[in-house]
Design an enzyme around this catalytic site. Structure first.
Site, mmCIF file in Angstrom:
data_model
loop_
_atom_site.group_PDB
_atom_site.id
_atom_site.type_symbol
_atom_site.label_atom_id
_atom_site.label_comp_id
_atom_site.label_asym_id
_atom_site.label_seq_id
_atom_site.Cartn_x
_atom_site.Cartn_y
_atom_site.Cartn_z
ATOM 1 N N GLU A 97 -8.215 -28.635 -12.377
ATOM 2 C CA GLU A 97 -8.545 -27.208 -12.739
ATOM 3 C C GLU A 97 -8.972 -26.503 -11.454
ATOM 4 O O GLU A 97 -8.359 -25.413 -11.299
ATOM 5 C CB GLU A 97 -9.852 -26.997 -13.477
ATOM 6 C CG GLU A 97 -9.541 -27.357 -15.101
ATOM 7 C CD GLU A 97 -9.587 -28.832 -15.341
ATOM 8 O OE1 GLU A 97 -8.722 -29.175 -16.476
ATOM 9 O OE2 GLU A 97 -9.958 -29.512 -14.554
ATOM 10 N N HIS B 31 -15.946 -29.477 -25.650
ATOM 11 C CA HIS B 31 -14.607 -28.439 -26.298
ATOM 12 C C HIS B 31 -14.955 -27.497 -26.999
ATOM 13 O O HIS B 31 -14.456 -26.719 -27.906
ATOM 14 C CB HIS B 31 -13.689 -29.615 -26.840
ATOM 15 C CG HIS B 31 -13.229 -30.631 -26.324
ATOM 16 N ND1 HIS B 31 -13.758 -31.881 -25.990
ATOM 17 C CD2 HIS B 31 -12.065 -30.624 -25.760
ATOM 18 C CE1 HIS B 31 -13.190 -32.679 -25.541
ATOM 19 N NE2 HIS B 31 -12.080 -31.884 -25.170
#
Length: 325
Positions: free
Chosen positions: A60, A130
């Site tokens: 990321e 998540h």
């Protein structure tokens, strides 16, 4: 008009943006031939080729660092972070580079053409890695815009506006609505204004403020409140940086009460900023303390997701408490 779910609306917006501006490119983890973990970028690689829609390594920080460089050199990158929970390795790049590049260069360079898309929030039994809602972390950072749609129509119009805005935009998509929310969406190109809230429904007794998937929760709670004769005004902020303080303040001065709902934990959540600002501006109009209905101050619990969620029942109870204060 066409019936679209939220995923299809995002895909449609990306298609239009890429057709109209060859500088627009989409990249992230598995976004190419696979179409992303939620299939939001399906068929874009087929239509526009690998140079404009491609997979990145699973890094990321690298995705956003790469996107910053592209944006600074005139490209229009739309970078996907696969889950909002995964954005933290890129935090330094977003906060110290993306948001500050224009300021520190005296306007010579900018990452203003960068849009960062990421799904956020719970409701899909995703567990603590998540399901997070990290918007408040980034709301503390000048130089960014933060946009959160509540339905397919909003998603398309706001995403197109975000891609074309001259500021870096963090575009956060409520993943539990990806396939659950379906609406009529114009097939043509259109934009919705950033930084401007949407008055979802008018009311006289209390103002309910939220964004993303929680707007539906507020509408359900407002409907439940009608049985008690309580008329709720519902506002969808749509953008939390900047947020539409004027619309919220005008509503609170009319109703005298305010409830803010978000899925992120209570402490340090963006509801705190809204409450402080409205208390400062509307103190003499308030008939009750400002209420916050938020997630719990715990890691997001898989086994107790329903207990964690600030649902319509918690919101309805808070409305009644506020009305009887």
């Amino acid at each position: 008009m066409a019936r679209m779910n939220l995923l299809q609306a995002v895909n449609n917006a990306l298609t239009i943006a890429m057709e109209q501006d060859e500088r627009v490119m989409v990249f992230g983890e598995d976004v190419g031939h696979f179409g992303g973990v939620f299939r939001a970028t399906s068929h874009l690689q087929e239509k526009f080729g690998k140079p404009r829609c491609f997979n990145t390594p699973l890094t990321e920080q690298g995705i956003i660092g790469f996107a910053n460089g592209l944006a600074a050199q005139g490209a229009v990158p739309v970078a996907e972070i696969q889950f909002g929970d995964y954005i933290f390795p890129a935090f330094d790049q977003i906060v110290n580079e993306t948001a500050k590049f224009r300021y520190r260069s005296g306007g010579q360079f900018s990452c203003g053409t960068l849009t960062i898309r990421t799904p956020y929030g719970g409701g899909i039994a995703g567990g603590h890695y998540h399901s997070q809602s990290p918007e408040a972390f980034f709301a503390h950072c000048p130089g960014l815009k933060i946009v959160i749609p509540r339905d397919p129509y909003q998603a398309k119009g706001l995403l197109l506006a975000s891609i074309r805005d001259d500021n870096p935009v963090l575009f956060m998509e409520p993943k539990r609505l990806y396939r659950a929310s379906v609406a009529d969406v114009p097939e043509d190109d259109f934009e919705l204004p950033l930084g401007k809230a949407d008055l979802v429904q008018e009311g006289r007794d209390i103002t309910l403020v939220g964004w993303g998937a929680q707007v539906e929760i507020l509408q359900k709670a407002a409907q439940m409140s009608l049985q008690d004769g309580i008329s709720c005004e519902v506002i969808d902020l749509r953008s939390i940086l900047p947020w539409d303080r004027l619309m919220v303040a005008e509503s609170v001065m009319k109703t005298g009460r305010l409830l803010i709902n978000h899925e992120a934990p209570l402490t340090g959540g963006f509801a705190s900023e809204i409450a402080a600002a409205i208390q400062e501006q509307c103190f003499l109009y308030l008939e009750a303390p400002i209420a916050r209905v938020c997630g719990l101050d715990t890691p997001y619990p898989l086994a107790h997701e329903k207990e964690y969620m600030p649902d319509e029942y918690k919101t309805y109870e808070a409305i009644k408490r506020t009305m009887t204060y």
